[in-house]
Design an enzyme around this catalytic site. Sequence first.
Site, PDB file in Angstrom:
ATOM      1  N   LYS A  11      61.465 105.291  30.463  1.00  0.00           N
ATOM      2  CA  LYS A  11      61.762 104.130  29.613  1.00  0.00           C
ATOM      3  C   LYS A  11      62.442 104.591  28.333  1.00  0.00           C
ATOM      4  O   LYS A  11      62.248 105.724  27.864  1.00  0.00           O
ATOM      5  CB  LYS A  11      60.500 103.320  29.286  1.00  0.00           C
ATOM      6  CG  LYS A  11      59.440 104.022  28.427  1.00  0.00           C
ATOM      7  CD  LYS A  11      59.608 103.905  26.925  1.00  0.00           C
ATOM      8  CE  LYS A  11      58.493 104.666  26.197  1.00  0.00           C
ATOM      9  NZ  LYS A  11      58.829 105.181  24.902  1.00  0.00           N
ATOM     10  N   ASP A 144      51.728 102.952  27.221  1.00  0.00           N
ATOM     11  CA  ASP A 144      53.047 102.717  27.828  1.00  0.00           C
ATOM     12  C   ASP A 144      52.956 102.351  29.310  1.00  0.00           C
ATOM     13  O   ASP A 144      53.970 101.976  29.914  1.00  0.00           O
ATOM     14  CB  ASP A 144      53.918 103.987  27.723  1.00  0.00           C
ATOM     15  CG  ASP A 144      54.496 104.166  26.326  1.00  0.00           C
ATOM     16  OD1 ASP A 144      54.557 103.177  25.571  1.00  0.00           O
ATOM     17  OD2 ASP A 144      54.880 105.307  26.005  1.00  0.00           O
TER      18      ASP A 144
HETATM   19  O1  C5P Z   1      47.722 105.016  24.489  1.00  0.00           O
HETATM   20  P1  C5P Z   1      48.184 106.429  24.405  1.00  0.00           P
HETATM   21  O2  C5P Z   1      47.109 107.402  24.812  1.00  0.00           O
HETATM   22  O3  C5P Z   1      49.458 106.688  25.130  1.00  0.00           O
HETATM   23  O4  C5P Z   1      48.499 106.683  22.879  1.00  0.00           O
HETATM   24  C1  C5P Z   1      48.658 107.984  22.366  1.00  0.00           C
HETATM   25  C2  C5P Z   1      48.460 107.954  20.871  1.00  0.00           C
HETATM   26  O5  C5P Z   1      49.553 107.267  20.241  1.00  0.00           O
HETATM   27  C3  C5P Z   1      47.230 107.225  20.405  1.00  0.00           C
HETATM   28  O6  C5P Z   1      46.113 108.066  20.394  1.00  0.00           O
HETATM   29  C4  C5P Z   1      47.615 106.780  19.011  1.00  0.00           C
HETATM   30  O7  C5P Z   1      47.456 107.842  18.095  1.00  0.00           O
HETATM   31  C5  C5P Z   1      49.107 106.520  19.129  1.00  0.00           C
HETATM   32  N1  C5P Z   1      49.406 105.103  19.370  1.00  0.00           N
HETATM   33  C6  C5P Z   1      49.248 104.208  18.330  1.00  0.00           C
HETATM   34  N2  C5P Z   1      49.519 102.881  18.529  1.00  0.00           N
HETATM   35  C7  C5P Z   1      49.989 102.454  19.726  1.00  0.00           C
HETATM   36  C8  C5P Z   1      50.174 103.354  20.792  1.00  0.00           C
HETATM   37  C9  C5P Z   1      49.875 104.687  20.578  1.00  0.00           C
HETATM   38  O8  C5P Z   1      48.829 104.573  17.228  1.00  0.00           O
HETATM   39  N3  C5P Z   1      50.270 101.161  19.883  1.00  0.00           N
END
Ligand code: C5P
Length: 291
Positions: A11, A144
């Site tokens: 993406k 994502d």
């Molecule tokens: O959800 P995911 O594990 O992919 O997110 C990785 C990190 O990215 C989270 O731990 C957070 O620190 C940050 N994040 C965020 N806000 C979001 C998505 C991700 O702060 N909407």
Amino acid sequence: MNTITVSAFAKLNLTLDILGTRPDGYHELDMIMQAVSLHDDVTVTIHTGKAWELTCEDPAGNQRPGIPCDERNLAWKAAQIFLQATGLPDSGIAIRIVKRIPDQAGLAGGSADAGAVLQGLNTLYGTPLDTEALCDLGAQCGSDVPFCVLGGTARVKGRGEVLSPMPLDTVQHYVICKPDFGISTPKLFALSDQYPAQKHPNQEALLSCLRAQDAEGAGSLLCNVLEPVAALEHPQILSIREDLLHSGACGARMTGSGSSVFGLFPDEVSAKQAAEQLKTKDYSVFYAHSV
Ligand code: C5P
């Protein structure tokens, strides 16, 4: 049918805006996401009768260092979450990933694989879940993943789980450049709290340009509030942008939390020419179109 191969598309963030921080520690986002043709091939096999297995190699058959082949891999996690949610018995699962999408690149490579596993298992088990339920499971894997299940073009809000499909009749052409450093997503989001954005995307205007196949207009509206923050530590992001603009891109931005930078080109020929030209640089270069 016990085996299926699903394309796991990368993406791009055509926009990424941060609206604030959330009580759960995540950031409230508003983004336009686009699935592109750069993809991994994810083969899922059920009823293996053996312990779970996950392999990950590049198309030449070389192992991809740094990508875990166990329960730490999002694709494995997605399979666990799928079985848990559906209550289906575990009769052995094998996942084979042929990896083309670079990691730590802002291209949702790991999330795309997880999305492909959810779709693959759902098909193999006779579609017990609809797309909305699969996206909900995706959200349990990572922010994502819901978009990766949905694909296409979408306005994405919340943590990444509030999806509004924005189908386009037009095809866009991109060149993606991945420098040899990665960027930690949590660290970049944390750093962004200290540097509030000076410029925010105009989401509606960008969508109008994309619908009208106005690449010049769309290029000028690409916007990622994380880019200036990432560039503080990695100024190469700005020099890659310059390279893309000099090669004929109508606009260029970092995608997601980086480190990849992509350029939007007016057509396929100019994008492929630019990709060829940029291959002499010290970063990886990929041509991709919207899917
Ligand atoms: O959800 P995911 O594990 O992919 O997110 C990785 C990190 O990215 C989270 O731990 C957070 O620190 C940050 N994040 C965020 N806000 C979001 C998505 C991700 O702060 N909407």
